[in-house]
Design a protein around this motif. Structure first.
Motif, PDB file in Angstrom:
ATOM      1  N   PHE A 240     -12.503  -1.983  -0.259  1.00  0.00           N
ATOM      2  CA  PHE A 240     -11.788  -0.966   0.496  1.00  0.00           C
ATOM      3  C   PHE A 240     -10.629  -1.629   1.224  1.00  0.00           C
ATOM      4  CE2 PHE A 240     -15.465  -2.391   2.876  1.00  0.00           C
ATOM      5  CZ  PHE A 240     -14.912  -2.826   4.065  1.00  0.00           C
ATOM      6  N   VAL A 241      -9.527  -0.922   1.321  1.00  0.00           N
ATOM      7  CA  VAL A 241      -8.310  -1.460   1.911  1.00  0.00           C
ATOM      8  C   VAL A 241      -7.773  -0.449   2.913  1.00  0.00           C
ATOM      9  CG1 VAL A 241      -5.967  -2.275   1.455  1.00  0.00           C
ATOM     10  CG2 VAL A 241      -7.772  -2.655  -0.237  1.00  0.00           C
ATOM     11  N   LEU A 242      -7.418  -0.933   4.074  1.00  0.00           N
ATOM     12  CA  LEU A 242      -6.862  -0.061   5.105  1.00  0.00           C
ATOM     13  C   LEU A 242      -5.335   0.013   4.976  1.00  0.00           C
ATOM     14  CD1 LEU A 242      -8.820  -0.911   8.382  1.00  0.00           C
ATOM     15  CD2 LEU A 242      -8.626   1.328   7.312  1.00  0.00           C
ATOM     16  N   LYS A 243      -4.821   1.237   5.059  1.00  0.00           N
ATOM     17  CA  LYS A 243      -3.373   1.428   5.097  1.00  0.00           C
ATOM     18  C   LYS A 243      -2.879   1.229   6.539  1.00  0.00           C
ATOM     19  CE  LYS A 243      -3.754   5.273   1.795  1.00  0.00           C
ATOM     20  NZ  LYS A 243      -3.498   6.722   1.620  1.00  0.00           N
ATOM     21  N   PRO A 244      -1.658   0.812   6.730  1.00  0.00           N
ATOM     22  CA  PRO A 244      -0.737   0.331   5.692  1.00  0.00           C
ATOM     23  C   PRO A 244      -1.077  -1.109   5.317  1.00  0.00           C
ATOM     24  CG  PRO A 244       0.308   0.200   7.834  1.00  0.00           C
ATOM     25  CD  PRO A 244      -1.044   0.822   8.071  1.00  0.00           C
ATOM     26  N   PHE A 245      -0.766  -1.497   4.116  1.00  0.00           N
ATOM     27  CA  PHE A 245      -1.029  -2.857   3.676  1.00  0.00           C
ATOM     28  C   PHE A 245       0.201  -3.363   2.920  1.00  0.00           C
ATOM     29  CE2 PHE A 245      -2.660   0.087   0.501  1.00  0.00           C
ATOM     30  CZ  PHE A 245      -2.018  -0.333  -0.659  1.00  0.00           C
ATOM     31  N   SER A 246       0.359  -4.667   2.949  1.00  0.00           N
ATOM     32  CA  SER A 246       1.469  -5.255   2.201  1.00  0.00           C
ATOM     33  C   SER A 246       1.031  -5.467   0.755  1.00  0.00           C
ATOM     34  CB  SER A 246       1.881  -6.597   2.815  1.00  0.00           C
ATOM     35  OG  SER A 246       0.860  -7.560   2.595  1.00  0.00           O
ATOM     36  N   ARG A 247       2.003  -5.474  -0.127  1.00  0.00           N
ATOM     37  CA  ARG A 247       1.699  -5.704  -1.542  1.00  0.00           C
ATOM     38  C   ARG A 247       1.067  -7.071  -1.742  1.00  0.00           C
ATOM     39  NH1 ARG A 247       5.843  -4.335  -6.483  1.00  0.00           N
ATOM     40  NH2 ARG A 247       4.918  -5.673  -8.073  1.00  0.00           N
ATOM     41  N   LEU A 248       1.539  -8.074  -0.981  1.00  0.00           N
ATOM     42  CA  LEU A 248       0.987  -9.423  -1.099  1.00  0.00           C
ATOM     43  C   LEU A 248      -0.474  -9.449  -0.669  1.00  0.00           C
ATOM     44  CD1 LEU A 248       1.312 -12.451  -1.640  1.00  0.00           C
ATOM     45  CD2 LEU A 248       2.120 -12.709   0.734  1.00  0.00           C
ATOM     46  N   PHE A 249      -0.785  -8.764   0.453  1.00  0.00           N
ATOM     47  CA  PHE A 249      -2.181  -8.722   0.907  1.00  0.00           C
ATOM     48  C   PHE A 249      -3.075  -8.075  -0.149  1.00  0.00           C
ATOM     49  CE2 PHE A 249      -5.546  -6.003   2.588  1.00  0.00           C
ATOM     50  CZ  PHE A 249      -6.359  -6.954   3.196  1.00  0.00           C
ATOM     51  N   PHE A 250      -2.637  -6.938  -0.670  1.00  0.00           N
ATOM     52  CA  PHE A 250      -3.436  -6.211  -1.660  1.00  0.00           C
ATOM     53  C   PHE A 250      -3.670  -7.081  -2.890  1.00  0.00           C
ATOM     54  CE2 PHE A 250      -3.791  -2.521  -4.789  1.00  0.00           C
ATOM     55  CZ  PHE A 250      -5.076  -2.189  -4.381  1.00  0.00           C
ATOM     56  N   ARG A 251      -2.638  -7.788  -3.297  1.00  0.00           N
ATOM     57  CA  ARG A 251      -2.741  -8.658  -4.472  1.00  0.00           C
ATOM     58  C   ARG A 251      -3.777  -9.758  -4.252  1.00  0.00           C
ATOM     59  NH1 ARG A 251      -0.524 -12.797  -7.444  1.00  0.00           N
ATOM     60  NH2 ARG A 251       0.436 -12.174  -9.434  1.00  0.00           N
ATOM     61  N   GLU A 252      -3.679 -10.436  -3.121  1.00  0.00           N
ATOM     62  CA  GLU A 252      -4.605 -11.543  -2.836  1.00  0.00           C
ATOM     63  C   GLU A 252      -6.038 -11.042  -2.657  1.00  0.00           C
ATOM     64  OE1 GLU A 252      -3.815 -14.857  -2.861  1.00  0.00           O
ATOM     65  OE2 GLU A 252      -1.972 -14.035  -3.713  1.00  0.00           O
ATOM     66  N   TYR A 253      -6.153  -9.884  -2.056  1.00  0.00           N
ATOM     67  CA  TYR A 253      -7.488  -9.301  -1.848  1.00  0.00           C
ATOM     68  C   TYR A 253      -8.157  -8.971  -3.175  1.00  0.00           C
ATOM     69  CZ  TYR A 253     -11.034  -6.059  -0.067  1.00  0.00           C
ATOM     70  OH  TYR A 253     -12.215  -5.425   0.223  1.00  0.00           O
ATOM     71  N   LEU A 254      -7.405  -8.364  -4.093  1.00  0.00           N
ATOM     72  CA  LEU A 254      -7.977  -8.010  -5.395  1.00  0.00           C
ATOM     73  C   LEU A 254      -8.379  -9.242  -6.185  1.00  0.00           C
ATOM     74  CD1 LEU A 254      -5.859  -4.991  -6.731  1.00  0.00           C
ATOM     75  CD2 LEU A 254      -8.137  -4.974  -5.716  1.00  0.00           C
TER      76      LEU A 254
END
Length: 442
Positions: free
Chosen positions: A124-138
């Motif tokens: 689960f990811v909280l908005k707003p998020f940066s593209r870099l954060f989302f990438r590293e998290y996945l």
């Protein structure tokens, strides 16, 4: 991940995972959709593999028809939620390791819901998020899919055995998983599933309970325990489980209907109005749910009358009638019940819900006269009723009511005339009229 992994190793795993996988991204925010899509494209997915949309119904249709391996979704869609996608995804995915289900939300409290859906929601990811954060998290979420822990390996083996009906092997695999897990709620859930397959209902319920001891809001254990108790007709326990379920998870139309029925069956009538308030917030109300709600409110109204809670009872009847779209049979039942319990004022108020365009009907005229029998002096009611009868308004019950009024006022001649007229008008009820005559003149 206990071993230290290089960025290249994580990237390679992500590219391998997304190879030839269908991806659905559903969110009302165009920016969020494009951001998530960009990350998936970074991992090597082709544009044709990715579907984006903003509506729940469109997303559900795509999931049912195209069976994507990857679903990245907003949490709330009016009365619907991403949790409703999960059973559909689980129905076609053979392994948890092949799918990726990510909830993207701007509400921190909803992340607790996602956490509790262990084995269904991967991240689960909280908005707003940066593209870099989302990438590293996945990257960190995907790696265990290709290199699962011993715990996940045992669970996946057990699920295969369970699906094949190899219950002893499945049980051994889930037991191994349970022993090595810090929080083995999911292992207990699958052990419960094994016992359900053996029709050992009590053992299954106990295992779901142990799973809830490990995680008190574990989604699968809560839902399975509720469904099992309902199947066993243990309605009081099922109602308690359902209350906990809806406290922590979104309440869709189907679940709302079930809990309203259980509230009535277990005589928790005070809760019916609370669930009705939830019903009113739904944008889409299936016909079967509407029928369930109006029936629950009507039964609730009857109970409240018997408890002497007149104001609450009248509200329940009114809500039932409005919910039904002013169903004429329901109005008649409600008015008649209130008159039977000498609540003439309430009956009169409820009768006002009768549609104006249908008040010339015989049924309405009769109901109106029955209300007058308790709200007007006896002589006035008898006179008005006799006038209506001359215009063609009639029913056996109306003749009985008028005759009773005449007898009570001492008009025995009128009493006899009315019953004879009724007998002539309704010969199929002749024996009842004769009985009334005999009793009235004895």
């Amino acid at each position: 991940m206990s071993e230290k992994l290089t960025q290249e190793q994580l990237e390679e795993c992500a590219r391998t995972f997304f190879t030839n996988k269908k991806v659905l991204i559903v969110d009302r925010s165009p920016a969020c959709r494009e951001g998530a899509k960009g990350v998936v494209l970074d991992f090597g997915a082709k544009d044709g593999q990715i579907r984006t949309c903003s509506r729940f119904d469109e997303a559900l249709k795509y999931i049912e028809e195209e069976q994507p391996h990857v679903v990245m979704t907003d949490f709330a869609f009016g009365e619907h939620s991403a949790m409703e996608f999960l059973p559909v995804v689980s129905s076609y995915m053979s392994s948890h390791l092949e799918k990726l289900f990510v909830i993207i939300t701007n509400n921190a409290s909803e992340t607790a819901v996602a956490e509790a859906a262990e084995g269904d929601v991967d991240a689960f990811v909280l908005k707003p998020f940066s593209r870099l954060f989302f990438r590293e998290y996945l990257l960190k979420v995907i790696y265990p899919k290709l290199h699962p822990s011993d715990y996940l390996t045992h669970l996946e083996k057990g699920k295969v055995y369970l699906k094949q009906g190899m219950l002893d092997d499945a049980e051994r695999s889930f037991e191994e998983a349970r022993k090595i897990a810090d929080e083995p709620a999911l292992a207990f859930f699958f052990l419960g599933q094994v016992q359900e397959a053996r029709e050992n209902w009590d053992k299954a319920a106990d295992l779901y309970g142990q799973g809830l001891n490990a995680n008190s809001v574990h989604y699968r254990c809560l839902l399975a325990r509720f469904q099992l108790l309902e199947k066993q007709k243990k309605l009081d326990e099922a109602y308690g489980a359902a209350q906990k379920l809806i406290t922590h998870f979104p309440m869709n139309a189907e679940r709302l209907g079930k809990i309203m029925q259980l509230a009535v069956f277990t005589h928790n009538f005070a809760d019916v109005q609370r669930y009705f308030d939830q019903f009113k917030k739904l944008e889409h109300r299936p016909e079967d749910l509407v029928k369930t709600v109006q029936a629950a409110l009507y039964v609730c109204g009857k109970f409240l009358v018997q408890k002497g809670m007149e104001e609450s009872a009248l509200k329940a009847f009114r809500d039932a009638i409005v919910t039904s779209g002013h169903d004429l049979d329901l109005i008649e039942k409600s008015v008649t019940f209130l008159l039977d319990h000498k609540m003439a004022g309430g009956a009169a108020n409820t009768l006002r819900l009768y549609p104006m365009e249908k008040r010339d009907s015989n049924d309405y005229q009769i109901l109106d006269l029955f209300v007058l029998s308790q709200t007007e002096p006896l002589e006035i009611f008898v006179r008005k009723a006799r006038e209506k009868i001359k215009t063609g308004v009639s029913s056996p019950e109306l003749y009985f009511c008028v005759a009773d009024g005449q007898k009570e006022s001492g008009d025995l001649r009128g009493f006899e005339i009315t019953l004879f007229e009724g007998m002539e008008k309704f010969p199929e009820r002749a024996e009842e009229f004769k009985k009334r005559l005999k009793e009235g003149t004895a």
